[in-house]
Design an enzyme around this catalytic site. Structure first.
Site, mmCIF file in Angstrom:
data_model
loop_
_atom_site.group_PDB
_atom_site.id
_atom_site.type_symbol
_atom_site.label_atom_id
_atom_site.label_comp_id
_atom_site.label_asym_id
_atom_site.label_seq_id
_atom_site.Cartn_x
_atom_site.Cartn_y
_atom_site.Cartn_z
ATOM 1 N N GLU A 265 39.157 40.171 32.388
ATOM 2 C CA GLU A 265 40.576 40.516 32.257
ATOM 3 C C GLU A 265 41.458 39.372 32.706
ATOM 4 O O GLU A 265 42.512 39.116 32.129
ATOM 5 C CB GLU A 265 40.892 41.779 33.092
ATOM 6 C CG GLU A 265 42.280 42.382 32.854
ATOM 7 C CD GLU A 265 43.392 41.787 33.704
ATOM 8 O OE1 GLU A 265 44.567 41.973 33.356
ATOM 9 O OE2 GLU A 265 43.093 41.116 34.708
ATOM 10 N N GLU A 266 41.038 38.681 33.764
ATOM 11 C CA GLU A 266 41.946 37.732 34.423
ATOM 12 C C GLU A 266 42.285 36.506 33.586
ATOM 13 O O GLU A 266 43.403 36.011 33.640
ATOM 14 C CB GLU A 266 41.368 37.290 35.774
ATOM 15 C CG GLU A 266 41.280 38.400 36.824
ATOM 16 C CD GLU A 266 42.645 38.921 37.288
ATOM 17 O OE1 GLU A 266 43.669 38.506 36.736
ATOM 18 O OE2 GLU A 266 42.667 39.771 38.201
ATOM 19 N N HIS B 277 38.681 46.387 35.537
ATOM 20 C CA HIS B 277 37.956 45.160 35.203
ATOM 21 C C HIS B 277 37.068 44.680 36.330
ATOM 22 O O HIS B 277 37.426 44.722 37.494
ATOM 23 C CB HIS B 277 38.891 44.064 34.692
ATOM 24 C CG HIS B 277 39.879 43.534 35.680
ATOM 25 N ND1 HIS B 277 39.570 42.503 36.550
ATOM 26 C CD2 HIS B 277 41.164 43.855 35.930
ATOM 27 C CE1 HIS B 277 40.645 42.225 37.284
ATOM 28 N NE2 HIS B 277 41.626 43.031 36.941
ATOM 29 N N ASP C 98 44.282 49.451 36.721
ATOM 30 C CA ASP C 98 44.278 48.050 37.156
ATOM 31 C C ASP C 98 45.574 47.722 37.892
ATOM 32 O O ASP C 98 46.147 46.655 37.734
ATOM 33 C CB ASP C 98 44.073 47.117 35.950
ATOM 34 C CG ASP C 98 43.997 45.654 36.360
ATOM 35 O OD1 ASP C 98 43.699 45.384 37.543
ATOM 36 O OD2 ASP C 98 44.252 44.785 35.501
ATOM 37 N N HIS D 84 45.581 38.545 43.933
ATOM 38 C CA HIS D 84 45.141 37.169 43.650
ATOM 39 C C HIS D 84 45.076 36.287 44.896
ATOM 40 O O HIS D 84 45.249 35.066 44.783
ATOM 41 C CB HIS D 84 46.040 36.492 42.602
ATOM 42 C CG HIS D 84 46.020 37.148 41.253
ATOM 43 N ND1 HIS D 84 46.831 36.731 40.219
ATOM 44 C CD2 HIS D 84 45.283 38.174 40.760
ATOM 45 C CE1 HIS D 84 46.601 37.488 39.153
ATOM 46 N NE2 HIS D 84 45.668 38.380 39.462
ATOM 47 N N ASP E 140 42.182 44.334 43.099
ATOM 48 C CA ASP E 140 42.283 43.784 41.739
ATOM 49 C C ASP E 140 40.945 43.187 41.333
ATOM 50 O O ASP E 140 40.700 42.022 41.536
ATOM 51 C CB ASP E 140 43.394 42.732 41.693
ATOM 52 C CG ASP E 140 43.641 42.188 40.300
ATOM 53 O OD1 ASP E 140 43.215 42.819 39.323
ATOM 54 O OD2 ASP E 140 44.243 41.105 40.195
#
Lengths: 456, 456
Positions: free
Chosen positions: B323-324, B277, B351, B422, B289
């Site tokens: 995606e998130e 993503h 991912d 994140h 990520d």
């Protein structure tokens, strides 16, 4: 008939893996993943002792640290085992190159370990570049005499198991100074044994052949080596100006292995050794190489004690001195074991970095390997799936050659190791706490399996 | 008899793994390990675009970057597939705590993604700490009303497969705001879903239940959470003062998936999709990520083209948007496939970070899995030994639910992922070039196997 009966009895006495073993694996894992002190121990070693080349004051400080950390882990006994080690001293060093064919530019470099220096002089000479030994060997002496030879051999990135790439490239670190000197070269520059896409130069031991002049040997990081390669290819005359105070100290220095022991409950005479090496090269912090192996070895003692696990066999954690340039600690350990007629059933080394463990390598007979691999399925949840490598280690190898002891080695993921191995970037921050601990888990599990069932 | 003959023919047509396949595996590996552009592509994405939350100007820039990078890889066709996505905006945010029971101290924190802010006001309220939902659920409303609830649930370090630890802990990120608001809390603070022994707070999506008040939700890094825990345990009254401009923008924003395609030579109608993503959270650089997955997907196209490998089936590399916090890109891709009645034989997601690959996970029938696992031994030299996990991915999941497409996912080593996931520390420097490339190697090999033999 007698023989058949004995075989039958041997079968009967063969160890059967039980659910209890699986629970013990889990207990060991939980204890270490949740309560380990190994990451904090590594921080203290890296940040308060730092790098610690054999024979140096820092190495002596590392022995003190190891002695204290080992005692805190709570084994039945801790002792220092003497080993006389060489002391190689770097001092000041510099390299200037005319990279654009004009003015000298100072470049980042490191002398190779054990290298001799320039004896207070400055060497100023043209650079010739060779791709490999084949190209070098084809050169006439006249092309080499009075020159600085740049061995521009690249670490092969196509090897997936990077230790194979290292094995392929490292002959340039060990062999190029004497090869070049034999044809009259005045110094050697090598491209580092490095997978790094960066400019960290890698040190590491070089070796001089006895009858050949000892000329200085330096390594460049990949980026600087790329620049020198381009300069040499430009057709311009490239000059090097180098000086270094490197030298081997005339006398050996008394140093020590640090040993911690838990006495076996059923077979105290059977010894299982696990160890890493306490010395490091004199740049960086010796974090992955091999502070990681030291703190993992100590952690095994701590975890067994914390869990109240009483191994049937005697377990020794050893912080070996002088792996990097002499292996005097490993030899002293094997010599002592031999002179005392000790019964060592397995020696394990952890000196491939504190990365995520992926397997266990063996240097032992198939029958012995099969005994350990009875536990194979128990390792699945811990991601330990690779048992295909032959693996011992330089510190435990004398145990094999002198006493015939079976060897094993922890096999961590190897993708990052040769980015930082022997560089100023081998620092605490480049060790991951979970990866480090998980290595200790697998080592402790391996020791438990062998202690429980023996190894015949 | 007819049936038997058919079975016999099916057997005859079954694919046999040959030495040529092994050579192709090696070719793919050599090409990517030695000539890949994926690491450099990731550098450009991280350093010139940076983080790129869905709907933001940075996400639009990322689409431009992806379009360009995909074209440079040389597929037969590149296109942008529209997807309307939400746009969550953080703005300014702050949290002050009376950690020693006295003066307010500003602490490092991050609001959870999708969180509402304080609407221009400052919330000033006492903090109550709970260990988990059980402890929270046992509290009377009177204990919660008007309070800031600190959900101090720890990421369980005893899980070896860290995604299990994440699965265990993440319910506090998603569920605590509405649970707390239902009992009258004014805000929520959580301990981050973090394996890190550091102070990076982790963002990530939270979810509000429709009928319940949307209260602000913030996360602390482990070190600050430790301090708040100690403060709460001290028995002193701990106060929080917080403000945040976070809000979900009222309108959806037009954005895009970036798609590159190589047309199959024998079965162009059979499509194999691989993707990561393109969006990320709005802190750090979205390197692991999932910049890593994007550049790996692009790399597969580049490597096939560079090698002149002509796949029998059509291959698509997809950079999914959103995606998130919405999966709108993944849904758009599946919706389009369905409306066009496309025949997708496999969808693969990458991912889980660009770490050293260890295996491939499957979400498909055993018969299909068995077809891929014919190639199992060929993966041994690449360290791909773990085929035990069920693994798909959120972007490709609509392909399964809407079209019944079999799924697979790359399984990299997971020890480091939840240290940086994140966080502001998910940056380019924390991706290793060899690990990243090796992931692309395995994905390309997987695609090759399925393209060659089909998947029935």
């Amino acid at each position: 008939m007698k023989i058949r009966l004995l075989s039958f009895l041997a079968l009967l006495s063969a160890y059967t893996v039980t659910a209890q073993d699986s629970l013990t694996f889990r207990k060991i894992s939980n204890e270490i993943m949740m309560h380990s002190t190994c990451y904090e121990n590594l921080r203290v070693l890296c940040k308060t002792v730092g790098n610690r080349i054999s024979g140096s004051p820092a190495a002596a400080k590392a022995v003190e640290w190891g002695n204290k950390a080992m005692k805190e882990a709570g084994p039945d006994r801790v002792w220092l085992q003497p080993a006389d080690v060489p002391y190689w001293y770097r001092g000041k060093e510099s390299l200037y190159l005319t990279l654009d064919g004009g003015a000298y530019q100072k470049v980042t470099m490191t002398s190779l370990g054990n290298s001799e220096g320039t004896g207070g002089k400055v060497i100023n000479a043209p650079v010739i570049m060779v791709r490999d030994f084949d190209e070098f060997n084809a050169l006439p002496e006249s092309a080499v005499r009075g020159k600085v030879v740049f061995f521009n051999y690249r670490f092969r990135q196509d090897f997936i198991f990077t230790f194979n790439g290292y094995g392929d490239a490292v002959k340039y670190r060990g062999g190029s100074p004497s090869a070049a000197a034999k044809k009259g070269a005045v110094a050697v520059i090598i491209r580092s044994m490095s997978t790094g896409e960066d400019d960290f130069p890698h040190t590491g031991g070089t070796h001089y052949k006895d009858s050949i002049k000892k000329i200085p040997a330096m390594a460049l990081g990949n980026k600087t080596a790329d620049k020198l390669e381009a300069a040499c290819k430009s057709g311009k005359r490239i000059m090097a100006k180098l000086s270094s105070e490197c030298h081997m100290m005339p006398d050996m220095v008394r140093s020590y292995n640090v040993i911690g022991e838990i006495k076996g409950t059923e077979h105290p005479e059977r010894i299982i050794t696990v160890g890493g090496h306490l010395d490091s090269w004199d740049i960086g912090e010796g974090a992955q190489d091999d502070g990681a192996g030291c703190v993992q070895s100590i952690e095994i003692i701590r975890a067994f004690k914390a869990l109240g696990l009483k191994p049937k066999c005697t377990i020794r954690a050893v912080l070996f001195m002088n792996e990097e340039n002499g292996q005097k600690g490993g030899q002293a350990y094997a010599d002592s074991a031999k002179s005392k007629n000790e019964h060592h059933i397995l020696a394990i080394e952890t000196d491939a970095g504190g990365f995520s463990p992926r397997g266990i390598g063996f240097e032992m007979g198939q029958a012995q390997k099969d005994q350990i691999l009875k536990f194979k399925d128990l390792w699945q949840p811990y991601g330990i799936l690779d048992f295909s490598h032959d693996e011992g280690g330089s510190d435990i190898d004398p145990m094999r050659t002198k006493l015939g002891v079976p060897l094993a080695g922890l096999l961590p993921d190897c993708q990052r190791y040769f980015d930082i191995h022997h560089t100023g970037n081998d620092i605490f921050e480049n060790v991951n706490h979970r990866e480090l601990k998980l290595g200790a888990v697998v080592l402790a599990q391996l020791i438990w399996t062998v202690s429980e069932q023996g190894l015949n």
